[in-house]
Scaffold this motif. Structure first.
Motif, PDB file in Angstrom:
ATOM      1  N   ARG A  21       0.935  -1.200  -0.014  1.00 56.73           N
ATOM      2  CA  ARG A  21      -0.044  -0.096  -0.060  1.00 56.73           C
ATOM      3  C   ARG A  21       0.796   1.114  -0.023  1.00 56.73           C
ATOM      4  N   TYR A  49       0.945   3.104  -8.699  1.00 57.77           N
ATOM      5  CA  TYR A  49       0.007   3.987  -9.803  1.00 57.77           C
ATOM      6  C   TYR A  49       0.776   4.800 -10.449  1.00 57.77           C
ATOM      7  N   GLU A  77      -4.440  10.550  -7.122  1.00 63.00           N
ATOM      8  CA  GLU A  77      -4.395  10.796  -5.757  1.00 63.00           C
ATOM      9  C   GLU A  77      -5.822  10.039  -5.343  1.00 63.00           C
ATOM     10  N   ARG A  91      -4.994   6.477  -4.668  1.00 62.18           N
ATOM     11  CA  ARG A  91      -4.345   6.337  -3.308  1.00 62.18           C
ATOM     12  C   ARG A  91      -5.200   6.651  -2.206  1.00 62.18           C
TER      13      ARG A  91
END
Length: 141
Positions: free
Chosen positions: A20, A25, A32, A35
């Motif tokens: 994580r 990405y 964003e 995330r």
């Protein structure tokens, strides 16, 4: 509540981010948002559980993905391959349902499913969180 964690990578990605903190990405308009969804999953799924879940999903994707089948590229088998491509997400979800971590999450009110990526959508993991699912910080106290 539903948390949609996108697959990692570029166009038509086919792997779930295992770490994580380094999801893989690509910088994009939606990076964003992706995330944030990954961070939201941390409220309900620990890092160890996430790693186990992502590795299991990625193994199932690799086992069933059409591009890993040599006959997929044979022109005479194209209709069969199209049928296979439509069915393989169901097989991936069937393997996911057998993972021990999915059973542990289900006991806490968290369902897991995987969505195949398309040309316009990267696909990913969907966590279906029940209203009474415990938040991890509350469980650890």
């Amino acid at each position: 509540m539903m948390i949609y964690v996108h697959n990692a990578g570029k166009h038509n990605a086919t792997s779930v981010p295992v770490d994580r903190r380094k999801p893989g990405y690509w910088t994009s308009f939606f990076a964003e948002e992706r995330r944030q969804a990954l961070a939201s999953s941390a409220q309900f799924v620990s890092d160890e559980e996430w790693r186990e879940l992502a590795e299991g999903i990625n193994a199932a994707i690799k086992a069933y993905h059409p591009f890993n089948k040599p006959y997929f590229f044979a022109p005479c088998c194209w209709p069969c391959c199209c049928v296979y491509s439509c069915q393989y997400p169901g097989w991936v979800n069937g393997d996911i349902a057998k993972l021990p971590v999915v059973h542990r999450l289900a006991s806490r009110g968290i369902g897991v499913s995987w969505i195949n990526g398309t040309k316009f959508e990267p696909g990913g993991v969907v966590l279906h969180v029940a209203a009474n699912a415990p938040i991890l910080q509350a469980m650890q106290r």
